[in-house]
Design a protein around this motif. Sequence first.
Motif, short mmCIF file in Angstrom:
data_model
loop_
_atom_site.label_atom_id
_atom_site.label_comp_id
_atom_site.label_asym_id
_atom_site.label_seq_id
_atom_site.Cartn_x
_atom_site.Cartn_y
_atom_site.Cartn_z
N LEU A 17 8.86 10.68 -6.61
CA LEU A 17 8.03 10.57 -5.02
C LEU A 17 6.91 10.98 -4.79
O LEU A 17 6.21 10.30 -4.06
CB LEU A 17 9.18 11.47 -4.31
N VAL A 18 5.99 12.07 -5.24
CA VAL A 18 5.37 13.01 -5.63
C VAL A 18 4.48 12.26 -6.99
O VAL A 18 3.15 12.57 -6.96
CB VAL A 18 4.97 14.38 -5.68
N ARG A 19 5.26 11.75 -7.57
CA ARG A 19 4.13 11.17 -8.87
C ARG A 19 3.85 12.01 -9.35
O ARG A 19 2.66 11.49 -10.21
CB ARG A 19 3.26 9.87 -7.80
N ARG A 20 4.45 12.94 -9.83
CA ARG A 20 3.96 14.39 -10.88
C ARG A 20 5.11 14.18 -11.59
O ARG A 20 5.68 14.97 -11.06
CB ARG A 20 3.01 15.17 -10.17
N LYS A 21 4.97 14.43 -12.68
CA LYS A 21 6.24 14.30 -14.09
C LYS A 21 6.81 16.23 -13.58
O LYS A 21 8.23 15.99 -13.52
CB LYS A 21 6.22 14.40 -14.86
N ALA A 22 5.58 16.52 -13.29
CA ALA A 22 6.54 18.46 -13.95
C ALA A 22 6.22 18.68 -12.55
O ALA A 22 6.61 20.47 -12.33
CB ALA A 22 4.60 19.24 -14.53
N PHE A 23 6.61 17.97 -11.74
CA PHE A 23 6.32 18.61 -10.21
C PHE A 23 7.90 19.40 -9.50
O PHE A 23 7.93 20.37 -9.57
CB PHE A 23 6.44 17.98 -8.90
N ALA A 24 8.98 18.45 -10.09
CA ALA A 24 10.49 19.28 -9.44
C ALA A 24 10.32 20.81 -11.26
O ALA A 24 12.22 21.32 -10.19
CB ALA A 24 11.62 18.00 -9.36
N ARG A 25 9.46 20.49 -12.01
CA ARG A 25 10.07 21.76 -12.59
C ARG A 25 10.15 22.94 -12.13
O ARG A 25 11.69 23.48 -12.60
CB ARG A 25 9.55 21.22 -14.02
N VAL A 26 8.99 23.23 -11.12
CA VAL A 26 10.02 24.61 -10.68
C VAL A 26 10.97 25.12 -9.97
O VAL A 26 11.50 25.68 -10.17
CB VAL A 26 8.29 24.89 -9.28
N SER A 27 10.90 23.86 -9.52
CA SER A 27 12.91 23.62 -9.10
C SER A 27 13.84 24.52 -9.90
O SER A 27 14.64 24.42 -9.76
CB SER A 27 12.81 22.72 -7.78
N LYS A 28 13.49 23.77 -10.76
CA LYS A 28 14.24 24.08 -11.80
C LYS A 28 14.96 25.66 -13.16
O LYS A 28 15.41 25.26 -13.86
CB LYS A 28 14.91 22.55 -12.70
N VAL A 58 0.89 -0.87 -0.01
CA VAL A 58 -0.10 -0.16 -0.01
C VAL A 58 1.24 0.95 0.17
O VAL A 58 2.43 1.35 0.66
CB VAL A 58 -1.37 0.10 1.59
N ASP A 59 0.39 2.00 -1.07
CA ASP A 59 1.38 3.49 -0.42
C ASP A 59 1.41 4.29 0.67
O ASP A 59 0.22 4.73 1.11
CB ASP A 59 0.84 4.39 -1.96
N PRO A 60 2.25 4.22 1.31
CA PRO A 60 2.53 5.31 2.38
C PRO A 60 2.74 6.26 2.23
O PRO A 60 2.30 7.38 3.13
CB PRO A 60 3.87 4.81 2.73
N LEU A 61 1.60 6.76 1.05
CA LEU A 61 2.17 8.52 0.91
C LEU A 61 1.18 8.36 -0.40
O LEU A 61 2.15 9.13 -0.95
CB LEU A 61 3.75 9.41 0.67
N SER A 103 13.43 3.12 -12.38
CA SER A 103 13.08 1.59 -11.97
C SER A 103 11.52 1.95 -10.59
O SER A 103 10.76 1.22 -10.77
CB SER A 103 13.41 0.55 -11.18
N GLY A 104 12.07 3.18 -9.59
CA GLY A 104 11.04 3.42 -9.28
C GLY A 104 11.24 2.48 -8.19
O GLY A 104 10.69 2.50 -6.72
N LEU A 105 12.35 1.97 -7.89
CA LEU A 105 13.01 1.09 -6.14
C LEU A 105 13.48 2.28 -5.60
O LEU A 105 13.95 3.73 -5.78
CB LEU A 105 14.37 0.13 -6.91
N GLY A 106 12.68 1.79 -4.18
CA GLY A 106 13.19 2.47 -3.24
C GLY A 106 12.07 4.17 -3.07
O GLY A 106 12.01 4.36 -1.96
N ARG A 107 11.15 3.68 -4.39
CA ARG A 107 11.00 4.72 -3.96
C ARG A 107 8.86 4.93 -2.65
O ARG A 107 9.29 5.48 -1.86
CB ARG A 107 9.35 5.30 -5.35
N LYS A 138 18.08 15.00 -7.41
CA LYS A 138 17.05 15.50 -6.54
C LYS A 138 15.59 15.22 -7.80
O LYS A 138 14.60 15.25 -6.95
CB LYS A 138 17.59 16.50 -5.83
N SER A 139 16.04 16.45 -8.22
CA SER A 139 14.74 16.66 -9.42
C SER A 139 13.35 15.21 -9.95
O SER A 139 12.51 15.25 -9.50
CB SER A 139 14.68 17.30 -10.42
N SER A 140 14.95 14.19 -10.15
CA SER A 140 14.22 13.20 -10.57
C SER A 140 13.39 12.01 -9.56
O SER A 140 12.56 11.53 -10.07
CB SER A 140 15.08 12.11 -11.05
#
Length: 222
Positions: free
Chosen positions: A49-60, A2-5, A183-187, A42-44
């Motif tokens: 983590l938040v499962r939104r592709k465009a999220f970290a773009r703002v920080s870039k 189950v997705d913990p977050l 791969s999403g490993l560790g997410r 970090k952006s990747s």
Amino acid sequence: MVDPLVIRSLEFMGGMATAAGWRPESSGLPEIAFAGRSNVGKSSLLNRLVRRKAFARVSKTPGRTREINFFRVNGRFVLADLPGYGYAKVSKTRQAEWRPLMDGYLRRSPTLRGVVQLLDVRREPTEDDRQMLDFLADVGVPTIVVLTKTDKVSSRAVVERVQELCRELGVDEEQIIQFSAVSGLGRDELAEAMVGLLEAEVTWERSMQNIVAPDLDGEMTS
Ligand code: GDP
């Protein structure tokens, strides 16, 4: 698993550009910060983590790479994306901005519950990485170490890096999460560790009196 977050909402709150400058009101929400040298992934990782592709773009976006960018997640906690450090091709002035910014941030973040420190599994930790880990240990803030880009090396190389970090940098094996944005490993493991930090009673107490942030080459690229 189950997705913990589960991310239901995500809202950009703004950026902190200078030590004494704007930062979101500490509305009492617990906060988790993400740190690492530039290009560590970090952006990747944040996008995964938040499962939104465009999220970290703002920080870039230009101008934002040198800020601490704050996001409110699910109305429940704050995610602080710290500027990358260790970028060689930056001016001395910009490098000199990183340290007071980190210092000011830590002093003004009473609800900080933990820091997620990223290290590229393929690289020897740099002097900057070591200083950062020492600094976090001095501050006493709970720290999760994430090894990024594990898909790029053999599992044996990953194990060797983990052993090296434990042996040479005083990291506990339980602190380390193996991650791959491909791969999403560790997410989910990371998400679970974050939930743990957010739910834990605050048992660490920061004394910033005698602690100064390391003098790293802040990215400050744009
Ligand atoms: P940042 O500067 O720390 O935000 O790093 P980015 O997320 O922009 O990643 C830097 C580079 O590494 C990009 O080319 C990414 O595609 C790549 N990258 C990041 N994470 C991974 C990963 O887990 N696996 C692989 N193979 N490449 C990655």
